[in-house]
Design a protein around this motif. Structure first.
Motif, PDB file in Angstrom:
ATOM      1  N   UNK A 200       0.778  -1.225   0.000  1.00 49.52           N
ATOM      2  CA  UNK A 200       0.000   0.000   0.000  1.00 49.52           C
ATOM      3  C   UNK A 200       0.817   1.286   0.000  1.00 49.52           C
ATOM      4  N   UNK A 201       2.007   1.255   0.588  1.00 53.52           N
ATOM      5  CA  UNK A 201       2.726   2.497   0.824  1.00 53.52           C
ATOM      6  C   UNK A 201       4.021   2.562   0.023  1.00 53.52           C
ATOM      7  N   UNK A 202       4.398   3.748  -0.445  1.00 48.73           N
ATOM      8  CA  UNK A 202       5.645   3.906  -1.197  1.00 48.73           C
ATOM      9  C   UNK A 202       6.851   3.706  -0.301  1.00 48.73           C
ATOM     10  N   UNK A 203       8.015   3.320  -0.908  1.00 47.29           N
ATOM     11  CA  UNK A 203       9.219   3.104  -0.106  1.00 47.29           C
ATOM     12  C   UNK A 203       9.717   4.410   0.521  1.00 47.29           C
ATOM     13  N   UNK A 204      10.392   4.267   1.649  1.00 48.76           N
ATOM     14  CA  UNK A 204      11.019   5.397   2.348  1.00 48.76           C
ATOM     15  C   UNK A 204      10.007   6.385   2.921  1.00 48.76           C
ATOM     16  N   UNK A 205       8.760   6.000   2.964  1.00 50.07           N
ATOM     17  CA  UNK A 205       7.744   6.836   3.596  1.00 50.07           C
ATOM     18  C   UNK A 205       6.877   5.968   4.503  1.00 50.07           C
ATOM     19  N   UNK A 206       6.597   6.505   5.672  1.00 47.66           N
ATOM     20  CA  UNK A 206       5.818   5.755   6.653  1.00 47.66           C
ATOM     21  C   UNK A 206       4.440   6.380   6.758  1.00 47.66           C
ATOM     22  N   UNK A 207       3.455   5.743   6.119  1.00 44.92           N
ATOM     23  CA  UNK A 207       2.095   6.270   6.128  1.00 44.92           C
ATOM     24  C   UNK A 207       1.378   5.856   7.412  1.00 44.92           C
ATOM     25  N   UNK A 208       0.588   6.759   7.933  1.00 42.80           N
ATOM     26  CA  UNK A 208      -0.218   6.408   9.088  1.00 42.80           C
ATOM     27  C   UNK A 208      -1.517   5.765   8.600  1.00 42.80           C
ATOM     28  N   UNK A 209      -2.204   5.077   9.494  1.00 44.12           N
ATOM     29  CA  UNK A 209      -3.449   4.418   9.135  1.00 44.12           C
ATOM     30  C   UNK A 209      -4.550   5.446   8.885  1.00 44.12           C
ATOM     31  N   UNK A 210      -5.663   4.984   8.357  1.00 46.12           N
ATOM     32  CA  UNK A 210      -6.825   5.848   8.166  1.00 46.12           C
ATOM     33  C   UNK A 210      -7.456   6.092   9.537  1.00 46.12           C
ATOM     34  N   UNK A 211      -7.087   7.204  10.132  1.00 48.38           N
ATOM     35  CA  UNK A 211      -7.488   7.487  11.517  1.00 48.38           C
ATOM     36  C   UNK A 211      -9.007   7.561  11.662  1.00 48.38           C
ATOM     37  N   UNK A 212      -9.669   8.191  10.685  1.00 49.00           N
ATOM     38  CA  UNK A 212     -11.124   8.339  10.779  1.00 49.00           C
ATOM     39  C   UNK A 212     -11.825   6.988  10.769  1.00 49.00           C
ATOM     40  N   UNK A 213     -11.391   6.087   9.888  1.00 48.00           N
ATOM     41  CA  UNK A 213     -12.009   4.758   9.815  1.00 48.00           C
ATOM     42  C   UNK A 213     -11.777   3.971  11.099  1.00 48.00           C
ATOM     43  N   UNK A 214     -10.555   4.061  11.619  1.00 51.58           N
ATOM     44  CA  UNK A 214     -10.233   3.308  12.830  1.00 51.58           C
ATOM     45  C   UNK A 214     -11.038   3.831  14.027  1.00 51.58           C
ATOM     46  N   UNK A 215     -11.207   5.126  14.117  1.00 52.77           N
ATOM     47  CA  UNK A 215     -11.996   5.688  15.215  1.00 52.77           C
ATOM     48  C   UNK A 215     -13.476   5.327  15.069  1.00 52.77           C
ATOM     49  N   UNK A 216     -13.929   5.252  13.826  1.00 50.22           N
ATOM     50  CA  UNK A 216     -15.321   4.845  13.592  1.00 50.22           C
ATOM     51  C   UNK A 216     -15.546   3.405  14.059  1.00 50.22           C
ATOM     52  N   UNK A 217     -14.587   2.545  13.759  1.00 47.77           N
ATOM     53  CA  UNK A 217     -14.688   1.155  14.190  1.00 47.77           C
ATOM     54  C   UNK A 217     -14.576   1.051  15.707  1.00 47.77           C
ATOM     55  N   UNK A 218     -13.680   1.841  16.284  1.00 41.44           N
ATOM     56  CA  UNK A 218     -13.544   1.864  17.741  1.00 41.44           C
ATOM     57  C   UNK A 218     -14.855   2.304  18.389  1.00 41.44           C
ATOM     58  N   UNK A 219     -15.510   3.283  17.781  1.00 43.81           N
ATOM     59  CA  UNK A 219     -16.799   3.746  18.296  1.00 43.81           C
ATOM     60  C   UNK A 219     -17.844   2.644  18.266  1.00 43.81           C
ATOM     61  N   UNK A 220     -17.785   1.797  17.244  1.00 46.56           N
ATOM     62  CA  UNK A 220     -18.691   0.650  17.183  1.00 46.56           C
ATOM     63  C   UNK A 220     -18.414  -0.310  18.338  1.00 46.56           C
ATOM     64  N   UNK A 221     -17.124  -0.504  18.645  1.00 50.03           N
ATOM     65  CA  UNK A 221     -16.765  -1.354  19.774  1.00 50.03           C
ATOM     66  C   UNK A 221     -17.263  -0.792  21.086  1.00 50.03           C
TER      67      UNK A 221
END
Length: 256
Positions: A200-221
């Motif tokens: 998913x991510x280009x070399x030499x770059x550290x992408x963060x996760x999709x914060x909005x999606x993860x928080x939405x899932x956390x809210x479901x939990x």
């Protein structure tokens, strides 16, 4: 407690969390009334110890839910201070806020399953399900299956199952994250993570996760935990009152 960090007023327990807190406090109130009635009778030290243990365990869910909500709230607030997609593009302040977001996100994630597992043991004990005969170390979901086998007469049996099914997709995602967090040295989990990063991510770059999606899932939990606690403790309150009526009826028949 943590809202002061963001200059926000104290939380008011409303909505699904308010319902869960109400169910928990109602259950404790019933137990308190039962204890006061039994005080007039002779009690052993063992009975007192058992009663105190019940109050500590049940009361612990109130604190645990409070800490879960605070962690979720803080994770959401710190996420609003993160705007870059790649770690390398963040300045020191934004990176600090991203790490703060992760800290509270992971704390909330672990607390979701901690509360559910504690609830499983509590239900097993109060309903005398003897789940340990099926599995020595069991989870909430194991107890749910055991409840269906041993106590299908309970209204909360079907209600809790429906809640589990409704939130199954989100809880599956969260469970995988929890497993990664607690068992990171599992080689299969690590291989899956590395593969996903490389694709998913280009070399030499550290992408963060999709914060909005993860928080939405956390809210479901979080919602799943609240609705589960509400249903479980309302069910336990009903079961307790039903047992009282049965004992009272038996006493009346005995007198006759």
């Amino acid at each position: 407690m943590l809202r002061y960090l963001f200059n926000q007023p104290r939380r008011r327990d409303e909505g699904i969390m308010g319902e869960a807190m109400k169910a928990l406090n109602h259950y404790l109130h019933i137990q308190e009334g039962r204890v006061l009635k039994e005080r007039s009778a002779l009690q052993t030290q063992e009975t007192d110890r058992s009663t105190l243990s019940l109050f500590i365990k049940a009361g612990g869910f109130i604190r645990a839910l409070d800490e879960l909500e605070q962690s979720q709230y803080a994770a959401e607030q710190f996420s609003l201070l993160v705007n870059k997609r790649y770690i390398e593009e963040m300045d020191e302040e934004e990176l600090d806020n991203y790490h703060r977001h992760l800290y509270f996100y992971k704390n909330a994630l672990l607390r979701i399953f901690s509360i559910l597992d504690k609830l499983g043991y509590f239900l097993d004990e109060q309903l005398r399900l003897e789940t340990e005969k099926v599995k020595q170390q069991f989870s909430y979901f194991t107890v749910l299956r055991r409840m269906h086998e041993r106590r299908p007469d309970l209204p909360m049996d079907q209600q809790l199952y429906q809640i589990k099914e409704s939130f199954q997709p989100s809880m599956t995602i969260l469970r995988k994250e929890r497993n990664m967090e607690t068992h990171f040295m599992n080689t299969e989990l690590l291989d899956d993570l590395l593969k996903a990063k490389m694709e998913l991510f280009p070399p030499n770059q550290t992408a963060i996760e999709n914060v909005e999606d993860k928080l939405r899932t956390l809210g479901q939990g979080f919602e799943m935990v609240c609705r589960t606690l509400t249903t479980a403790f309302n069910g336990l309150s009903q079961e307790n009152q039903s047992n009282v009526r049965v004992r009272r009826r038996r006493a009346e028949l005995y007198k006759q």
